[in-house]
Scaffold this motif. Structure first.
Motif, PDB file in Angstrom:
ATOM      1  N   ILE A   1      -4.598 106.210  -1.403  1.00 42.57           N
ATOM      2  CA  ILE A   1      -4.649 107.746  -1.526  1.00 42.57           C
ATOM      3  C   ILE A   1      -5.413 108.077  -2.536  1.00 42.57           C
ATOM      4  CG2 ILE A   1      -2.691 108.244  -0.072  1.00 42.57           C
ATOM      5  CD1 ILE A   1      -1.361 109.091  -2.684  1.00 42.57           C
ATOM      6  N   GLY A   2      -5.552 107.332  -3.756  1.00 42.63           N
ATOM      7  CA  GLY A   2      -6.132 107.885  -5.063  1.00 42.63           C
ATOM      8  C   GLY A   2      -7.554 107.823  -4.681  1.00 42.63           C
ATOM      9  N   LEU A   3      -7.958 106.719  -3.871  1.00 38.48           N
ATOM     10  CA  LEU A   3      -9.525 106.719  -4.021  1.00 38.48           C
ATOM     11  C   LEU A   3      -9.981 107.803  -2.943  1.00 38.48           C
ATOM     12  CD1 LEU A   3     -10.251 102.714  -3.831  1.00 38.48           C
ATOM     13  CD2 LEU A   3     -11.265 104.749  -5.391  1.00 38.48           C
ATOM     14  N   ALA A   4      -9.022 107.861  -1.883  1.00 35.88           N
ATOM     15  CA  ALA A   4      -9.387 109.022  -0.954  1.00 35.88           C
ATOM     16  C   ALA A   4      -9.522 110.156  -1.482  1.00 35.88           C
ATOM     17  CB  ALA A   4      -8.420 108.820   0.409  1.00 35.88           C
ATOM     18  N   PHE A   5      -8.556 110.382  -2.352  1.00 37.28           N
ATOM     19  CA  PHE A   5      -8.565 111.778  -2.983  1.00 37.28           C
ATOM     20  C   PHE A   5      -9.961 111.836  -3.557  1.00 37.28           C
ATOM     21  CE2 PHE A   5      -7.470 114.542  -6.563  1.00 37.28           C
ATOM     22  CZ  PHE A   5      -6.636 115.559  -6.014  1.00 37.28           C
ATOM     23  N   GLN A   6     -10.389 110.948  -4.386  1.00 38.22           N
ATOM     24  CA  GLN A   6     -11.609 111.235  -5.363  1.00 38.22           C
ATOM     25  C   GLN A   6     -12.789 111.150  -4.162  1.00 38.22           C
ATOM     26  OE1 GLN A   6     -11.640 111.582  -8.317  1.00 38.22           O
ATOM     27  NE2 GLN A   6     -13.800 112.389  -8.000  1.00 38.22           N
ATOM     28  N   ILE A   7     -12.943 110.734  -2.961  1.00 38.09           N
ATOM     29  CA  ILE A   7     -13.963 110.740  -2.148  1.00 38.09           C
ATOM     30  C   ILE A   7     -13.923 112.373  -1.555  1.00 38.09           C
ATOM     31  CG2 ILE A   7     -14.856 109.939   0.131  1.00 38.09           C
ATOM     32  CD1 ILE A   7     -13.981 107.211  -0.576  1.00 38.09           C
TER      33      ILE A   7
ATOM     34  N   ALA B   1     -12.986 107.357   3.537  1.00 38.74           N
ATOM     35  CA  ALA B   1     -11.870 108.427   3.036  1.00 38.74           C
ATOM     36  C   ALA B   1     -10.776 108.168   4.361  1.00 38.74           C
ATOM     37  CB  ALA B   1     -12.135 109.966   2.870  1.00 38.74           C
ATOM     38  N   ARG B   2     -11.453 108.494   5.659  1.00 35.75           N
ATOM     39  CA  ARG B   2     -10.595 108.161   6.715  1.00 35.75           C
ATOM     40  C   ARG B   2      -9.667 106.819   6.698  1.00 35.75           C
ATOM     41  NH1 ARG B   2     -13.982 111.987   9.762  1.00 35.75           N
ATOM     42  NH2 ARG B   2     -15.253 110.400   9.944  1.00 35.75           N
ATOM     43  N   ILE B   3     -10.538 105.669   6.598  1.00 34.80           N
ATOM     44  CA  ILE B   3     -10.141 104.484   6.579  1.00 34.80           C
ATOM     45  C   ILE B   3      -8.843 104.384   5.534  1.00 34.80           C
ATOM     46  CG2 ILE B   3     -10.646 101.999   6.118  1.00 34.80           C
ATOM     47  CD1 ILE B   3     -13.342 102.721   7.498  1.00 34.80           C
ATOM     48  N   LEU B   4      -9.325 104.765   4.359  1.00 35.48           N
ATOM     49  CA  LEU B   4      -8.416 104.438   3.367  1.00 35.48           C
ATOM     50  C   LEU B   4      -6.951 105.427   3.515  1.00 35.48           C
ATOM     51  CD1 LEU B   4     -10.837 105.097   0.310  1.00 35.48           C
ATOM     52  CD2 LEU B   4      -9.309 102.997   0.503  1.00 35.48           C
ATOM     53  N   VAL B   5      -7.054 106.535   4.017  1.00 38.64           N
ATOM     54  CA  VAL B   5      -5.856 107.079   4.373  1.00 38.64           C
ATOM     55  C   VAL B   5      -4.963 106.412   5.335  1.00 38.64           C
ATOM     56  CG1 VAL B   5      -4.913 109.192   5.877  1.00 38.64           C
ATOM     57  CG2 VAL B   5      -6.498 109.373   3.688  1.00 38.64           C
ATOM     58  N   GLU B   6      -5.723 105.812   6.534  1.00 41.42           N
ATOM     59  CA  GLU B   6      -5.000 104.790   7.494  1.00 41.42           C
ATOM     60  C   GLU B   6      -4.523 103.728   6.892  1.00 41.42           C
ATOM     61  OE1 GLU B   6      -4.311 106.323  10.342  1.00 41.42           O
ATOM     62  OE2 GLU B   6      -5.525 107.846   9.654  1.00 41.42           O
ATOM     63  N   GLN B   7      -5.141 103.298   6.039  1.00 42.06           N
ATOM     64  CA  GLN B   7      -4.696 101.971   5.231  1.00 42.06           C
ATOM     65  C   GLN B   7      -3.444 102.359   4.326  1.00 42.06           C
ATOM     66  OE1 GLN B   7      -8.588  99.628   4.133  1.00 42.06           O
ATOM     67  NE2 GLN B   7      -7.160 100.043   2.348  1.00 42.06           N
ATOM     68  N   ALA B   8      -3.475 103.672   3.807  1.00 40.95           N
ATOM     69  CA  ALA B   8      -2.520 103.892   2.652  1.00 40.95           C
ATOM     70  C   ALA B   8      -1.101 104.245   3.818  1.00 40.95           C
ATOM     71  CB  ALA B   8      -2.751 105.379   2.370  1.00 40.95           C
ATOM     72  N   ILE B   9      -1.208 104.725   4.903  1.00 39.62           N
ATOM     73  CA  ILE B   9      -0.107 104.793   6.006  1.00 39.62           C
ATOM     74  C   ILE B   9       0.540 103.640   6.254  1.00 39.62           C
ATOM     75  CG2 ILE B   9       0.527 105.934   8.293  1.00 39.62           C
ATOM     76  CD1 ILE B   9      -1.471 108.330   7.325  1.00 39.62           C
ATOM     77  N   GLU B  10      -0.412 102.593   6.624  1.00 42.03           N
ATOM     78  CA  GLU B  10       0.050 101.339   7.013  1.00 42.03           C
ATOM     79  C   GLU B  10       0.924 100.549   5.938  1.00 42.03           C
ATOM     80  OE1 GLU B  10      -0.356  98.775   9.541  1.00 42.03           O
ATOM     81  OE2 GLU B  10      -1.148 100.712  10.544  1.00 42.03           O
TER      82      GLU B  10
ATOM     83  N   LEU C   1       1.271 113.741   3.265  1.00 43.55           N
ATOM     84  CA  LEU C   1       0.541 114.055   2.345  1.00 43.55           C
ATOM     85  C   LEU C   1      -0.838 113.328   2.213  1.00 43.55           C
ATOM     86  CD1 LEU C   1       0.764 115.613  -0.506  1.00 43.55           C
ATOM     87  CD2 LEU C   1       2.269 113.799  -1.511  1.00 43.55           C
ATOM     88  N   ALA C   2      -0.837 111.967   2.501  1.00 48.68           N
ATOM     89  CA  ALA C   2      -2.085 111.141   2.768  1.00 48.68           C
ATOM     90  C   ALA C   2      -3.044 111.776   3.374  1.00 48.68           C
ATOM     91  CB  ALA C   2      -1.743 109.728   3.253  1.00 48.68           C
ATOM     92  N   ARG C   3      -2.460 112.241   4.447  1.00 50.12           N
ATOM     93  CA  ARG C   3      -3.756 113.302   5.465  1.00 50.12           C
ATOM     94  C   ARG C   3      -4.178 114.293   4.837  1.00 50.12           C
ATOM     95  NH1 ARG C   3      -3.881 110.011   9.939  1.00 50.12           N
ATOM     96  NH2 ARG C   3      -1.889 109.305  10.787  1.00 50.12           N
ATOM     97  N   PHE C   4      -3.182 115.000   4.193  1.00 47.22           N
ATOM     98  CA  PHE C   4      -3.578 116.265   3.581  1.00 47.22           C
ATOM     99  C   PHE C   4      -4.713 116.027   2.543  1.00 47.22           C
ATOM    100  CE2 PHE C   4      -2.666 118.796  -0.355  1.00 47.22           C
ATOM    101  CZ  PHE C   4      -3.134 120.114  -0.021  1.00 47.22           C
ATOM    102  N   ILE C   5      -4.552 115.055   1.798  1.00 47.09           N
ATOM    103  CA  ILE C   5      -5.523 114.672   0.716  1.00 47.09           C
ATOM    104  C   ILE C   5      -6.722 114.594   1.032  1.00 47.09           C
ATOM    105  CG2 ILE C   5      -6.343 112.699  -0.576  1.00 47.09           C
ATOM    106  CD1 ILE C   5      -3.459 112.407  -1.632  1.00 47.09           C
ATOM    107  N   VAL C   6      -7.353 113.966   2.399  1.00 44.96           N
ATOM    108  CA  VAL C   6      -8.851 114.279   2.511  1.00 44.96           C
ATOM    109  C   VAL C   6      -8.852 115.540   3.583  1.00 44.96           C
ATOM    110  CG1 VAL C   6      -8.851 111.655   2.633  1.00 44.96           C
ATOM    111  CG2 VAL C   6      -8.208 112.793   4.695  1.00 44.96           C
ATOM    112  N   GLU C   7      -7.948 115.951   4.104  1.00 45.56           N
ATOM    113  CA  GLU C   7      -8.258 117.217   4.682  1.00 45.56           C
ATOM    114  C   GLU C   7      -8.156 118.483   4.321  1.00 45.56           C
ATOM    115  OE1 GLU C   7      -5.463 116.793   7.955  1.00 45.56           O
ATOM    116  OE2 GLU C   7      -6.274 114.880   8.672  1.00 45.56           O
TER     117      GLU C   7
END
Lengths: 298, 298
Positions: free
Chosen positions: B217-223, B265-274, B289-295
């Motif tokens: 989620i950290g990387l997704a957040f930055q993207i 970013a979407r892939i990272l969020v799915e991975q995070a949720i995994e 929260l993981a989804r919110f971070i990219v949306e």
């Protein structure tokens, strides 16, 4: 008290130990962070009297604490002291060009590097203290951290620095100047003694005399600083002087005059030494250090 | 995962709790330090998404930690985040005029107050963590402090900020930009999850999945931040945008292009949720929260 000649070798030894400690604990990583760590090393290695680390070590030695542990704690306190100097020297603060006889960090690097090097040294202090190498006992580490965070934050050094800024446009009276200096310089000097006692596992109720010593040398230190600012030699000081008067700040010197200020510093040092009466020759270094604080020329 | 609607009330509750916490822990002293504490309050109360405190609370809640303890730890992390924004906004750093929709601290007060307010908030974080009110267990407090000091210092946020400055005059490749972002933003986001787990007394070997979640989620957040910088609305963001391109920095966006960055970013969020697969519905808030971070749009 007879002059025992302990101080000179102790100052030399602590300067070497603290330099070695920063050198060891701040390796240049060999990546794009190099400039940050180089600025941290530039500011910490090879400068300063190391009064705070010496206070830690001299106090800790009263209780048989290992030199290694005391030097680690001294390194953490010195990191806080140095970070505060880096930020204090910034153009938006005191705008100083010279520190320990060399260009200030923002001139040797740039303002952004100076802000970040200060911030990173600030963390570094807490990284060092929280490491088990500082003490195997987590209670001791927590007490060290709490003492340092309190001494350096809004109820300590940072609070005193804000008062110092306000002093430029206010007319503080003697109690307010005393309070300002107790926060700005006194808090970290007191923390140095306190943290030496914490390392020595001296319970809080046993620290009253050492706290009295620390408070008095802290004020004496600041009066001596005021006198040096007015009368000292810039080359020996390694920094710009005559700033207090230019900034229109009330100081111990402006409020008391040179003669009374000097007398007050002497009284404080004698009082500080009185507080050590229950200790024998093992406290001679602390006694000499108290005298040095008012007699130093830089 | 079904949308459970946990996030919106959780964001509202954490915003209120963190505001209350800063308000309680930062009383204006009523002396010449007032300006310092007012600047600290201005910067901390009533602004920001409070993503880091929410990460602490949502993680801690997995292990039945009291809300009060988690909010205290969240307050400490948020203090570090806010201090870094104050310093980052300074003229000698990013020179930003707007933050959370209001003038930055150095404009609302002045540069010196901004430097000192940042420094004092930095200490404040460690004061809060070292206080027994955070945890009665000194081992827990020490682990919290070590984690935060490491995440914010030269091997974390400060190191990343220096890399970010170097990035303006270098051409970083994707692995270097990834490393930069892992330090600059990722370290503190990861620390938030880690500190929630520490409060929950989860041993280090049990934290692997949560660490994976936090890293992704950290990387997704930055993207997402890069995309917002390029495409977002300044009014919604409450700060200046379009800065990366103007500064000529390589970012995930410049290196990957908008489409691939969004996909990444979407892939990272799915991975995070995994990584949360071993948890049941009690981890739904972390998933949302993981989804919110990219949306998010700000």
């Amino acid at each position: 008290m007879a002059e025992t000649g302990l101080l000179k070798p102790a100052l030399k030894a602590i300067a070497e130990d603290i330099d070695k400690s920063f050198d060891l604990l701040l390796p240049v990583p060999g990546d794009p962070r190099d400039r940050l760590v180089e600025a941290m090393r530039y500011a910490t290695i090879g400068g300063g009297k190391r009064v705070r680390p010496l206070l830690v070590c001299a106090t800790a030695a009263l209780f048989g604490v290992s030199r290694e542990a005391a030097v680690r704690v001294g390194t953490a306190i010195e990191a806080i002291h140095v970070y505060s100097l880096i930020h204090d020297d910034l153009p938006c603060m005191d705008n100083d060009a010279l520190r320990h006889g060399k260009p200030t960090v923002h001139l040797a690097f740039d303002d952004a590097a100076a802000v970040l090097a200060g911030d990173a040294l600030h963390d570094f202090a807490f990284e060092v203290l929280s490491d088990p190498a500082t003490s195997g006992d987590p209670f001791t580490r927590i007490e060290l951290i709490r003492t340092l965070a309190t001494a350096s934050g809004m109820n300590g050094m940072c609070g005193g620095q804000m008062m110092d800024i306000v002093a430029e446009t206010s007319s503080f009276d003697l109690p307010t100047v005393t309070r300002l200096q107790q926060l700005k310089t006194g808090a970290l000097l007191s923390a140095s003694v306190e943290m030496g006692a914490i390392l020595g596992k001296l319970p809080p109720e046993g620290r009253t005399h050492l706290r009295g010593y620390a408070r008095d040398i802290g004020l004496a230190f600041q009066i001596a600083d005021d006198l040096l600012d007015a009368e000292g030699d810039e080359a020996a000081a390694g920094k710009a002087l005559r700033k207090d008067e230019a900034q229109g700040k009330e100081t111990f010197l402006s409020l008391l005059g040179a003669e009374r200020a000097r007398e007050q510093a002497r009284i404080l040092v004698e009082q500080a030494i009185e507080f050590l009466a229950s200790y024998g020759p093992e406290a001679d270094l602390l006694r000499e250090l108290a005298r040095f604080i008012v007699e130093r020329n830089h």
